[in-house]
Design a protein around this motif. Structure first.
Motif, PDB file in Angstrom:
ATOM      1  N   TRP A 103       0.840  -1.206   0.000  1.00 26.61           N
ATOM      2  CA  TRP A 103       0.000   0.000   0.000  1.00 26.61           C
ATOM      3  C   TRP A 103       0.874   1.254   0.000  1.00 26.61           C
ATOM      4  O   TRP A 103       0.576   2.221  -0.699  1.00 26.61           O
ATOM      5  CB  TRP A 103      -0.936   0.026   1.213  1.00 26.61           C
ATOM      6  CG  TRP A 103      -2.099  -0.905   1.099  1.00 26.61           C
ATOM      7  CD1 TRP A 103      -2.268  -2.077   1.761  1.00 26.61           C
ATOM      8  CD2 TRP A 103      -3.266  -0.741   0.272  1.00 26.61           C
ATOM      9  NE1 TRP A 103      -3.457  -2.657   1.406  1.00 26.61           N
ATOM     10  CE2 TRP A 103      -4.091  -1.865   0.496  1.00 26.61           C
ATOM     11  CE3 TRP A 103      -3.677   0.238  -0.619  1.00 26.61           C
ATOM     12  CZ2 TRP A 103      -5.318  -2.016  -0.151  1.00 26.61           C
ATOM     13  CZ3 TRP A 103      -4.895   0.073  -1.263  1.00 26.61           C
ATOM     14  CH2 TRP A 103      -5.698  -1.037  -1.031  1.00 26.61           C
ATOM     15  N   ALA A 104       1.938   1.246   0.798  1.00 27.64           N
ATOM     16  CA  ALA A 104       2.833   2.402   0.856  1.00 27.64           C
ATOM     17  C   ALA A 104       3.527   2.611  -0.485  1.00 27.64           C
ATOM     18  O   ALA A 104       3.712   3.756  -0.927  1.00 27.64           O
ATOM     19  CB  ALA A 104       3.855   2.225   1.976  1.00 27.64           C
ATOM     20  N   ALA A 105       3.919   1.529  -1.143  1.00 30.27           N
ATOM     21  CA  ALA A 105       4.554   1.642  -2.458  1.00 30.27           C
ATOM     22  C   ALA A 105       3.566   2.192  -3.482  1.00 30.27           C
ATOM     23  O   ALA A 105       3.928   3.040  -4.310  1.00 30.27           O
ATOM     24  CB  ALA A 105       5.105   0.286  -2.899  1.00 30.27           C
ATOM     25  N   LEU A 106       2.314   1.754  -3.415  1.00 30.88           N
ATOM     26  CA  LEU A 106       1.283   2.274  -4.323  1.00 30.88           C
ATOM     27  C   LEU A 106       1.057   3.766  -4.066  1.00 30.88           C
ATOM     28  O   LEU A 106       0.968   4.552  -5.011  1.00 30.88           O
ATOM     29  CB  LEU A 106      -0.024   1.499  -4.161  1.00 30.88           C
ATOM     30  CG  LEU A 106      -1.224   2.052  -4.950  1.00 30.88           C
ATOM     31  CD1 LEU A 106      -0.946   2.094  -6.447  1.00 30.88           C
ATOM     32  CD2 LEU A 106      -2.469   1.213  -4.645  1.00 30.88           C
ATOM     33  N   ALA A 107       0.957   4.144  -2.806  1.00 32.51           N
ATOM     34  CA  ALA A 107       0.737   5.553  -2.467  1.00 32.51           C
ATOM     35  C   ALA A 107       1.875   6.423  -3.004  1.00 32.51           C
ATOM     36  O   ALA A 107       1.641   7.503  -3.558  1.00 32.51           O
ATOM     37  CB  ALA A 107       0.593   5.709  -0.957  1.00 32.51           C
ATOM     38  N   LEU A 108       3.097   5.958  -2.851  1.00 36.92           N
ATOM     39  CA  LEU A 108       4.256   6.679  -3.369  1.00 36.92           C
ATOM     40  C   LEU A 108       4.184   6.790  -4.883  1.00 36.92           C
ATOM     41  O   LEU A 108       4.388   7.866  -5.460  1.00 36.92           O
ATOM     42  CB  LEU A 108       5.537   5.967  -2.931  1.00 36.92           C
ATOM     43  CG  LEU A 108       6.843   6.500  -3.493  1.00 36.92           C
ATOM     44  CD1 LEU A 108       7.086   7.924  -3.046  1.00 36.92           C
ATOM     45  CD2 LEU A 108       7.994   5.599  -3.064  1.00 36.92           C
ATOM     46  N   ALA A 109       3.873   5.675  -5.538  1.00 37.44           N
ATOM     47  CA  ALA A 109       3.794   5.667  -6.998  1.00 37.44           C
ATOM     48  C   ALA A 109       2.725   6.632  -7.505  1.00 37.44           C
ATOM     49  O   ALA A 109       2.964   7.404  -8.442  1.00 37.44           O
ATOM     50  CB  ALA A 109       3.513   4.251  -7.501  1.00 37.44           C
ATOM     51  N   VAL A 110       1.557   6.608  -6.891  1.00 39.63           N
ATOM     52  CA  VAL A 110       0.461   7.482  -7.310  1.00 39.63           C
ATOM     53  C   VAL A 110       0.851   8.949  -7.121  1.00 39.63           C
ATOM     54  O   VAL A 110       0.588   9.790  -7.983  1.00 39.63           O
ATOM     55  CB  VAL A 110      -0.836   7.139  -6.543  1.00 39.63           C
ATOM     56  CG1 VAL A 110      -1.885   8.226  -6.687  1.00 39.63           C
ATOM     57  CG2 VAL A 110      -1.378   5.793  -7.016  1.00 39.63           C
ATOM     58  N   THR A 111       1.490   9.250  -6.009  1.00 35.15           N
ATOM     59  CA  THR A 111       1.916  10.627  -5.748  1.00 35.15           C
ATOM     60  C   THR A 111       2.876  11.121  -6.825  1.00 35.15           C
ATOM     61  O   THR A 111       2.697  12.204  -7.392  1.00 35.15           O
ATOM     62  CB  THR A 111       2.570  10.735  -4.357  1.00 35.15           C
ATOM     63  OG1 THR A 111       1.600  10.360  -3.374  1.00 35.15           O
ATOM     64  CG2 THR A 111       3.087  12.123  -4.079  1.00 35.15           C
TER      65      THR A 111
END
Length: 167
Positions: free
Chosen positions: A138-146
């Motif tokens: 989830w943290a990796a996805l959040a970073l990617a989306v940002t």
């Protein structure tokens, strides 16, 4: 020409989570031992930048695990730079501000913002875009989306998406 890939890494002391976005959507993800992450960075298609969550202590004491995480982040960065792949460090607070508009956002708030964006995870029979994502991914996805969303906002991000040879 299609949009480039974006790889985001949530580094850890022994294992790290990653998310690869293609055209702004989750494409490939997982949590793997750091030795394998070095290989992923080294052998991934060179079609976009890599973003890594930047470790910050904000004045608090940190332990050996944090230093080990920082060491691995540096190893990932060196492999990327050896391949001339653009590398970006992004602090977690930037992710919180982008997705939740608050530096006090918790993991649950960030997860909900991602679900609001992509839809529910779904079930084994009716898989959603987020199906299979758990824990640090989830943290990796959040970073990617940002990073994906901000790719046109700053010169540094624009350059990172334009520097990579495609083909």
């Amino acid at each position: 020409m299609s949009e480039p890939l974006l790889t985001a890494i949530d580094p850890g002391s022994t294992m790290s989570a990653y998310m690869i976005l293609f055209e702004g959507r989750p494409h490939q993800f997982g949590k793997i031992p750091n030795e394998q992450m070095v290989g992923l960075v080294r052998y991934r298609p060179q079609t976009g930048p890599i973003a890594c969550e930047q470790v910050r202590s904000y004045g608090m004491a940190v332990g050996a695990e944090v230093f080990e995480t920082v060491r691995w982040s540096g190893r990932f960065e060196q492999v990327a730079l050896d391949r001339e792949t653009p590398w970006l460090y992004v602090p977690r607070i930037d992710v919180k501000m982008h997705l939740c508009h608050s530096p006090k956002a918790k993991d649950g708030n960030i997860r909900q913002a991602l679900i609001d964006r992509f839809g529910e995870k779904g079930t084994k029979k009716n898989k959603g875009v987020l199906y299979g994502i758990s824990a640090d991914v989830w943290a990796a996805l959040a970073l990617a989306v940002t990073v994906w969303d901000k790719r046109e906002e700053t010169e540094k991000l624009k350059a990172a998406f334009q520097e990579v040879p495609r083909g």
